[in-house]
Design a protein around this motif. Structure first.
Motif, PDB file in Angstrom:
ATOM      1  N   ALA A   1       0.935  -0.881  -0.090  1.00 21.77           N
ATOM      2  CA  ALA A   1       0.151  -0.040   0.307  1.00 21.77           C
ATOM      3  C   ALA A   1       1.008   1.485   0.128  1.00 21.77           C
ATOM      4  O   ALA A   1       0.503   2.764  -0.921  1.00 21.77           O
ATOM      5  CB  ALA A   1      -0.898   0.496   0.936  1.00 21.77           C
ATOM      6  N   PHE A   2       2.233   0.912   0.962  1.00 28.25           N
ATOM      7  CA  PHE A   2       2.430   2.576   0.949  1.00 28.25           C
ATOM      8  C   PHE A   2       3.233   2.408  -0.815  1.00 28.25           C
ATOM      9  O   PHE A   2       3.534   3.896  -1.000  1.00 28.25           O
ATOM     10  CB  PHE A   2       3.721   2.458   2.006  1.00 28.25           C
ATOM     11  CG  PHE A   2       5.010   3.523   1.991  1.00 28.25           C
ATOM     12  CD1 PHE A   2       4.235   4.596   2.434  1.00 28.25           C
ATOM     13  CD2 PHE A   2       6.576   3.454   1.948  1.00 28.25           C
ATOM     14  CE1 PHE A   2       5.043   5.335   2.661  1.00 28.25           C
ATOM     15  CE2 PHE A   2       6.950   4.399   2.302  1.00 28.25           C
ATOM     16  CZ  PHE A   2       6.505   5.450   2.391  1.00 28.25           C
ATOM     17  N   TYR A   3       3.895   1.640  -1.444  1.00 26.58           N
ATOM     18  CA  TYR A   3       4.276   1.772  -2.664  1.00 26.58           C
ATOM     19  C   TYR A   3       3.725   2.331  -3.090  1.00 26.58           C
ATOM     20  O   TYR A   3       3.952   3.182  -3.814  1.00 26.58           O
ATOM     21  CB  TYR A   3       5.404   0.046  -3.024  1.00 26.58           C
ATOM     22  CG  TYR A   3       5.491   0.105  -4.092  1.00 26.58           C
ATOM     23  CD1 TYR A   3       6.567   0.610  -4.904  1.00 26.58           C
ATOM     24  CD2 TYR A   3       4.457  -0.426  -5.889  1.00 26.58           C
ATOM     25  CE1 TYR A   3       7.421   0.129  -6.176  1.00 26.58           C
ATOM     26  CE2 TYR A   3       5.180  -0.254  -5.896  1.00 26.58           C
ATOM     27  CZ  TYR A   3       6.708   0.329  -6.909  1.00 26.58           C
ATOM     28  OH  TYR A   3       6.775  -0.256  -8.510  1.00 26.58           O
ATOM     29  N   GLU A   4       2.589   1.798  -3.659  1.00 25.89           N
ATOM     30  CA  GLU A   4       1.161   2.455  -4.418  1.00 25.89           C
ATOM     31  C   GLU A   4       1.076   3.761  -4.024  1.00 25.89           C
ATOM     32  O   GLU A   4       1.136   4.201  -5.301  1.00 25.89           O
ATOM     33  CB  GLU A   4      -0.169   1.235  -4.246  1.00 25.89           C
ATOM     34  CG  GLU A   4       0.304   0.010  -4.917  1.00 25.89           C
ATOM     35  CD  GLU A   4      -1.441  -1.215  -4.109  1.00 25.89           C
ATOM     36  OE1 GLU A   4      -2.171  -0.347  -3.373  1.00 25.89           O
ATOM     37  OE2 GLU A   4      -1.742  -2.288  -4.808  1.00 25.89           O
TER      38      GLU A   4
ATOM     39  N   SER B   1       9.398  -7.998  -2.587  1.00 26.16           N
ATOM     40  CA  SER B   1       8.894  -8.422  -2.683  1.00 26.16           C
ATOM     41  C   SER B   1       8.487  -7.524  -3.823  1.00 26.16           C
ATOM     42  O   SER B   1       8.043  -8.544  -4.831  1.00 26.16           O
ATOM     43  CB  SER B   1       7.975  -8.578  -1.990  1.00 26.16           C
ATOM     44  OG  SER B   1       6.569  -9.454  -1.411  1.00 26.16           O
ATOM     45  N   ASN B   2       7.891  -6.328  -3.243  1.00 28.65           N
ATOM     46  CA  ASN B   2       7.637  -5.260  -4.134  1.00 28.65           C
ATOM     47  C   ASN B   2       8.287  -5.280  -5.136  1.00 28.65           C
ATOM     48  O   ASN B   2       7.085  -4.750  -6.435  1.00 28.65           O
ATOM     49  CB  ASN B   2       7.217  -4.109  -3.303  1.00 28.65           C
ATOM     50  CG  ASN B   2       5.850  -4.188  -2.780  1.00 28.65           C
ATOM     51  OD1 ASN B   2       5.684  -4.632  -2.605  1.00 28.65           O
ATOM     52  ND2 ASN B   2       6.436  -3.442  -1.063  1.00 28.65           N
ATOM     53  N   ASP B   3       9.175  -5.046  -5.208  1.00 30.09           N
ATOM     54  CA  ASP B   3      10.309  -4.768  -6.324  1.00 30.09           C
ATOM     55  C   ASP B   3       9.924  -6.099  -7.386  1.00 30.09           C
ATOM     56  O   ASP B   3       9.989  -5.733  -8.830  1.00 30.09           O
ATOM     57  CB  ASP B   3      11.409  -4.858  -6.336  1.00 30.09           C
ATOM     58  CG  ASP B   3      12.647  -4.381  -7.639  1.00 30.09           C
ATOM     59  OD1 ASP B   3      12.439  -3.696  -8.006  1.00 30.09           O
ATOM     60  OD2 ASP B   3      13.664  -5.453  -7.484  1.00 30.09           O
ATOM     61  N   ASN B   4       9.960  -6.927  -6.940  1.00 35.45           N
ATOM     62  CA  ASN B   4      10.018  -8.554  -8.246  1.00 35.45           C
ATOM     63  C   ASN B   4       7.830  -8.390  -8.420  1.00 35.45           C
ATOM     64  O   ASN B   4       8.235  -8.463  -9.326  1.00 35.45           O
ATOM     65  CB  ASN B   4       9.726  -9.951  -7.493  1.00 35.45           C
ATOM     66  CG  ASN B   4       9.100 -11.190  -7.644  1.00 35.45           C
ATOM     67  OD1 ASN B   4      10.084 -11.291  -8.842  1.00 35.45           O
ATOM     68  ND2 ASN B   4       8.944 -12.182  -7.587  1.00 35.45           N
ATOM     69  N   GLU B   5       7.400  -7.841  -7.664  1.00 29.59           N
ATOM     70  CA  GLU B   5       5.486  -7.491  -8.475  1.00 29.59           C
ATOM     71  C   GLU B   5       6.421  -6.531  -9.370  1.00 29.59           C
ATOM     72  O   GLU B   5       5.360  -6.741 -10.338  1.00 29.59           O
ATOM     73  CB  GLU B   5       5.143  -7.270  -7.548  1.00 29.59           C
ATOM     74  CG  GLU B   5       4.422  -8.750  -6.141  1.00 29.59           C
ATOM     75  CD  GLU B   5       3.591  -8.532  -5.513  1.00 29.59           C
ATOM     76  OE1 GLU B   5       2.371  -7.956  -5.587  1.00 29.59           O
ATOM     77  OE2 GLU B   5       3.890  -9.005  -4.613  1.00 29.59           O
ATOM     78  N   ALA B   6       6.478  -5.912  -9.176  1.00 24.11           N
ATOM     79  CA  ALA B   6       7.021  -4.523  -9.960  1.00 24.11           C
ATOM     80  C   ALA B   6       7.156  -4.598 -11.002  1.00 24.11           C
ATOM     81  O   ALA B   6       7.229  -4.317 -12.113  1.00 24.11           O
ATOM     82  CB  ALA B   6       6.918  -2.949  -9.148  1.00 24.11           C
ATOM     83  N   MET B   7       8.274  -5.127 -11.432  1.00 27.70           N
ATOM     84  CA  MET B   7       8.964  -5.524 -12.402  1.00 27.70           C
ATOM     85  C   MET B   7       8.729  -6.450 -13.145  1.00 27.70           C
ATOM     86  O   MET B   7       8.948  -6.631 -14.571  1.00 27.70           O
ATOM     87  CB  MET B   7      10.920  -6.323 -12.031  1.00 27.70           C
ATOM     88  CG  MET B   7      11.433  -5.046 -11.639  1.00 27.70           C
ATOM     89  SD  MET B   7      12.029  -3.993 -12.006  1.00 27.70           S
ATOM     90  CE  MET B   7      11.147  -2.196 -12.454  1.00 27.70           C
ATOM     91  N   GLU B   8       7.851  -7.704 -12.910  1.00 23.51           N
ATOM     92  CA  GLU B   8       7.173  -8.497 -13.538  1.00 23.51           C
ATOM     93  C   GLU B   8       6.043  -8.162 -14.312  1.00 23.51           C
ATOM     94  O   GLU B   8       6.060  -8.444 -15.839  1.00 23.51           O
ATOM     95  CB  GLU B   8       6.489  -9.815 -12.254  1.00 23.51           C
ATOM     96  CG  GLU B   8       7.522 -10.929 -11.792  1.00 23.51           C
ATOM     97  CD  GLU B   8       7.053 -11.755 -11.336  1.00 23.51           C
ATOM     98  OE1 GLU B   8       5.410 -11.505 -11.345  1.00 23.51           O
ATOM     99  OE2 GLU B   8       7.198 -12.656 -10.492  1.00 23.51           O
ATOM    100  N   GLN B   9       5.262  -7.154 -13.523  1.00 18.83           N
ATOM    101  CA  GLN B   9       4.725  -5.640 -15.254  1.00 18.83           C
ATOM    102  C   GLN B   9       5.224  -5.442 -15.552  1.00 18.83           C
ATOM    103  O   GLN B   9       4.349  -4.823 -16.639  1.00 18.83           O
ATOM    104  CB  GLN B   9       4.179  -5.095 -14.300  1.00 18.83           C
ATOM    105  CG  GLN B   9       2.711  -6.036 -13.196  1.00 18.83           C
ATOM    106  CD  GLN B   9       1.760  -7.283 -13.795  1.00 18.83           C
ATOM    107  OE1 GLN B   9       0.974  -6.899 -14.541  1.00 18.83           O
ATOM    108  NE2 GLN B   9       1.732  -8.615 -13.911  1.00 18.83           N
ATOM    109  N   ALA B  10       6.518  -4.765 -15.253  1.00 18.70           N
ATOM    110  CA  ALA B  10       7.327  -4.057 -16.008  1.00 18.70           C
ATOM    111  C   ALA B  10       7.731  -4.263 -17.523  1.00 18.70           C
ATOM    112  O   ALA B  10       7.950  -3.428 -18.413  1.00 18.70           O
ATOM    113  CB  ALA B  10       7.932  -3.116 -15.426  1.00 18.70           C
ATOM    114  N   ALA B  11       8.314  -5.896 -17.324  1.00 19.56           N
ATOM    115  CA  ALA B  11       8.388  -6.582 -18.331  1.00 19.56           C
ATOM    116  C   ALA B  11       7.556  -7.007 -19.451  1.00 19.56           C
ATOM    117  O   ALA B  11       6.627  -6.642 -19.318  1.00 19.56           O
ATOM    118  CB  ALA B  11       9.405  -8.087 -17.409  1.00 19.56           C
TER     119      ALA B  11
END
Length: 125
Positions: free
Chosen positions: A74-77, A115-125
């Motif tokens: 939530a903070f990342y978002e 965890s947040n980086d992994n989720e973000a990078m999967e979507q950005a790829a």
């Protein structure tokens, strides 16, 4: 990118995060396990520490999602303006443009950042 809040604390969950701008880059930092003051330990402090430690290790090992993981997401978002729908799935596709974002943390905070980086990078790829 969304406007970076100063920080977020959820004492009941033992969560603390802060975001700031540094040399044109957004830094999001998550605190790790919150160790109690052992010189003045209370029963409540022992249970809070045990819950934080147990939940963090379970999350790290992939057994269970720690409550702090949801707070970290939530903070990342809020900071980035990108919204997760579910596991590694954005409602709003990530548009980082020229924005530079660094996620960091120590111990449990490092797991939350990864965890947040992994989720973000999967979507950005």
């Amino acid at each position: 990118m969304g406007e970076a809040p100063d920080g977020r604390i959820d004492e009941a969950a033992g969560f603390y995060a802060i975001a700031y701008e540094w040399q044109g880059e957004t830094i999001i930092s998550y605190r790790g396990t919150n160790f109690p003051d052992f010189a003045n330990i209370t029963t409540e402090g022992v249970f809070d520490f045990a819950r934080d430690l147990w939940g963090g290790w379970n999350f790290f090992l992939g057994f269970d999602r720690h409550s702090q993981a949801d707070l970290a997401r939530a903070f990342y978002e809020d900071v980035t303006g990108n919204t997760f729908r579910g596991e590694a799935d954005f409602i709003t596709p990530p548009d980082f443009g020229d924005d530079r974002i660094t996620l960091t943390g120590h111990s449990l905070g490092g797991v939350l950042a990864a965890s947040n980086d992994n989720e973000a990078m999967e979507q950005a790829a």
